[in-house]
Enzyme design. Structure first.
Site, PDB file in Angstrom:
ATOM      1  N   LYS A  50       0.771  -1.328  -0.062  1.00  0.00           N
ATOM      2  CA  LYS A  50      -0.133  -0.034  -0.018  1.00  0.00           C
ATOM      3  C   LYS A  50       0.741   1.269  -0.114  1.00  0.00           C
ATOM      4  O   LYS A  50       0.604   2.180  -0.750  1.00  0.00           O
ATOM      5  CB  LYS A  50      -0.927  -0.152   1.361  1.00  0.00           C
ATOM      6  CG  LYS A  50      -2.105  -1.301   0.949  1.00  0.00           C
ATOM      7  CD  LYS A  50      -2.800  -1.377   2.378  1.00  0.00           C
ATOM      8  CE  LYS A  50      -3.652  -2.518   2.510  1.00  0.00           C
ATOM      9  NZ  LYS A  50      -4.185  -3.071   3.648  1.00  0.00           N
ATOM     10  N   GLN A  94      -4.430  -1.489   9.925  1.00  0.00           N
ATOM     11  CA  GLN A  94      -4.334  -2.977   9.331  1.00  0.00           C
ATOM     12  C   GLN A  94      -4.910  -4.142  10.091  1.00  0.00           C
ATOM     13  O   GLN A  94      -4.577  -3.957  11.411  1.00  0.00           O
ATOM     14  CB  GLN A  94      -2.872  -3.079   8.905  1.00  0.00           C
ATOM     15  CG  GLN A  94      -2.606  -4.511   8.237  1.00  0.00           C
ATOM     16  CD  GLN A  94      -3.068  -4.499   6.915  1.00  0.00           C
ATOM     17  OE1 GLN A  94      -2.896  -3.571   6.287  1.00  0.00           O
ATOM     18  NE2 GLN A  94      -3.578  -5.718   6.436  1.00  0.00           N
ATOM     19  N   ASP A 117     -10.722   2.889   4.854  1.00  0.00           N
ATOM     20  CA  ASP A 117     -10.948   1.641   4.696  1.00  0.00           C
ATOM     21  C   ASP A 117     -12.438   1.494   4.834  1.00  0.00           C
ATOM     22  O   ASP A 117     -13.187   0.339   4.649  1.00  0.00           O
ATOM     23  CB  ASP A 117     -10.385   0.560   5.905  1.00  0.00           C
ATOM     24  CG  ASP A 117      -9.822  -0.414   5.399  1.00  0.00           C
ATOM     25  OD1 ASP A 117      -9.799  -0.862   4.169  1.00  0.00           O
ATOM     26  OD2 ASP A 117      -9.314  -1.297   6.284  1.00  0.00           O
TER      27      ASP A 117
END
Length: 287
Positions: A50, A94, A117
């Protein structure tokens, strides 16, 4: 006849190219912060992918590392610092987090306007209400792949295997928003193979390697495989397998994503897109 294999890298490039045009109209370079707790090797690989993509695109990316035994309070304090930083437009925590940390509490701590997200309850609620929202990156990428084959999903029967907050539930909401008729299943659903055989669009996000066999698939269906399970090889090491038994499914489906090189690249591209979207919205509020 074999299925059209959907190259995730090629489709991700289309998304990335459109983002590059958007960046030129922003007053400053958007910032993305990824929070990583612990030393899970797979998570470190995902995070570095990412950050590398952010750098190639011209975004400013940074990683906030915390040790595995970091307390929940420490993590929440780190998120709050990122929430108030003017140079950070997107925050991604994450997953998975260590068992001693409440994932829902952590997701709720992220500023919804920076929640790239799409896991904050406010963004999830907006999605289910059909409102504009930051949408979870993997289902958003899946939808782009589906619509590259069939742009109008009105009346299509879509079956989603999996009911997680990360993929299954938002995937169903996105398909409903496109006026598809959606059946949501999971690995405990009775008669799941018969349900899948009715699907014009089949999205599997169960995380069980080889779950979906070729005879589960309706001829010419669009099959999107989100699963990524590490399967040990007899000679040592491992190979990554999807939920779908690819060699069987490719003989039946009309289009199918491989694992790897299918959904994964689209997830990262949509994360970049969400970061730019969040930056644009923040810039508009400051004008």
């Amino acid at each position: 006849m074999t299925a059209n294999i959907l190259d995730g890298h090629a489709h991700a490039r289309i998304v990335i190219d459109s983002i590059a045009d958007e960046l030129e109209r922003l007053p400053r370079v958007p910032g993305l912060a990824v929070v990583l707790v612990g030393d899970d090797p797979a998570s470190h690989i995902y995070v570095q992918s990412k950050i590398r993509m952010a750098g190639r695109l011209g975004l400013r990316g940074e990683v906030e590392f915390l040790p595995y035994d970091a307390g929940e309070a420490e993590l929440l304090a780190r998120i709050e610092t990122l929430n108030v930083r003017d140079d950070i437009d997107g925050i991604l925590v994450q997953l998975p987090l260590p068992a001693h940390i409440d994932t829902l509490r952590v997701m709720a701590a992220v500023d919804p306007s920076k929640d790239v997200d799409g896991l904050h309850a406010l963004n999830a609620g907006r999605l289910f209400h059909g409102d504009d929202a930051l949408v979870p990156c993997t289902p958003l990428g899946c939808l782009r792949l589906i619509k590259s084959i069939q742009s109008n999903l009105t009346g299509c029967h879509a079956v989603v295997i999996g009911s997680s907050n990360i993929v299954g539930k938002p995937m169903a909401a996105l398909l409903l928003k496109e006026h598809a008729t959606v059946t949501q299943t999971h690995i405990h659903t009775r008669g799941i193979s018969n349900i899948c055989r009715q699907a014009d669009i089949l999205v599997s996000a169960a995380g069980k390697a080889g779950l979906v066999r070729g005879d589960w698939i309706k001829p010419q269906a669009i099959v999107i495989d989100v699963g990524t399970t590490r399967v040990e090889k007899p000679e040592g090491g491992y190979v990554v397998r999807g939920d779908v038994t690819f060699d069987e499914a490719v003989q039946v489906a009309g289009a199918i994503t491989p694992v790897p090189r299918g959904v994964g690249p689209m997830t990262i591209a949509c994360l970049m897109e969400n970061t730019v979207k969040a930056a644009k919205a923040r810039a508009a509020r400051l004008q």
